[in-house]
Design a protein around this motif. Sequence first.
Motif, short mmCIF file in Angstrom:
data_model
loop_
_atom_site.label_atom_id
_atom_site.label_comp_id
_atom_site.label_asym_id
_atom_site.label_seq_id
_atom_site.Cartn_x
_atom_site.Cartn_y
_atom_site.Cartn_z
N UNK A 93 -21.28 38.90 126.37
CA UNK A 93 -22.18 37.83 125.84
C UNK A 93 -23.15 38.59 125.13
N UNK A 94 -23.79 39.58 125.07
CA UNK A 94 -24.79 40.21 124.41
C UNK A 94 -23.95 41.41 123.42
N UNK A 95 -23.96 40.99 122.35
CA UNK A 95 -23.33 42.21 121.34
C UNK A 95 -23.99 43.27 120.79
N UNK A 96 -24.52 44.12 121.93
CA UNK A 96 -24.94 45.54 121.93
C UNK A 96 -24.51 46.02 123.03
N UNK A 97 -23.87 47.08 122.96
CA UNK A 97 -22.99 47.74 123.96
C UNK A 97 -24.00 47.91 125.35
N UNK A 98 -23.67 47.68 126.48
CA UNK A 98 -24.62 47.95 127.61
C UNK A 98 -23.81 48.07 128.95
N UNK A 99 -24.15 48.78 129.63
CA UNK A 99 -23.72 49.34 130.88
C UNK A 99 -24.36 48.92 132.03
N UNK A 100 -23.77 48.00 132.83
CA UNK A 100 -24.30 47.50 134.12
C UNK A 100 -24.05 48.41 134.95
N UNK A 101 -25.27 48.74 135.77
CA UNK A 101 -25.42 49.63 136.94
C UNK A 101 -25.74 48.59 138.04
N UNK A 102 -24.64 48.50 138.93
CA UNK A 102 -24.67 47.38 139.85
C UNK A 102 -24.55 47.95 141.31
N UNK A 103 -26.19 47.91 142.14
CA UNK A 103 -26.02 48.53 143.55
C UNK A 103 -25.15 47.42 144.41
N UNK A 104 -24.20 48.09 145.07
CA UNK A 104 -23.77 47.20 146.07
C UNK A 104 -23.88 47.57 147.65
#
Length: 139
Positions: A93-104
């Motif tokens: 959705x945002x066209x700037x590379x981004x890595x999601x780090x999602x705690x589980x």
Amino acid sequence: MTVFTEIIEGRAPASKVYEDDDVLAFMDIRPFTPGHLLVIPKTPASSLAELDPVIGGKLFQVGQRLAAAMRASEVGCDGVNFFLADGVAAGQEVFHVHLHVIPRTSGDGFGLRGRPTHPRRPDLDYLAGSIRGALERQS
């Protein structure tokens, strides 16, 4: 220009967690789970194809450190997912590379919803050959 560029330049607010010369990590304002972070390159790249491979590696190195910090923090997660969408079809959705780090944590409600397919070995071999060929043409 994206909102991430504005954050990097200090013109938009962000709850920063980590910053160095190459990358910035901050809290996602639309988290899937508590503690959800984004790690972005400071040099804009709208897609993986545009991203410097060294910086791409650094995104994951920083993500790995952040995952360990999450486990030791009040986030207290049992696991971590990394997610990176590259292109509209992938959900970017945002066209700037981004890595999601999602705690589980168990029962947090987040997860992949797709169903795996069961292709035949010849089909897997065919696609593997096609990808190998594309790699060779890149060299």
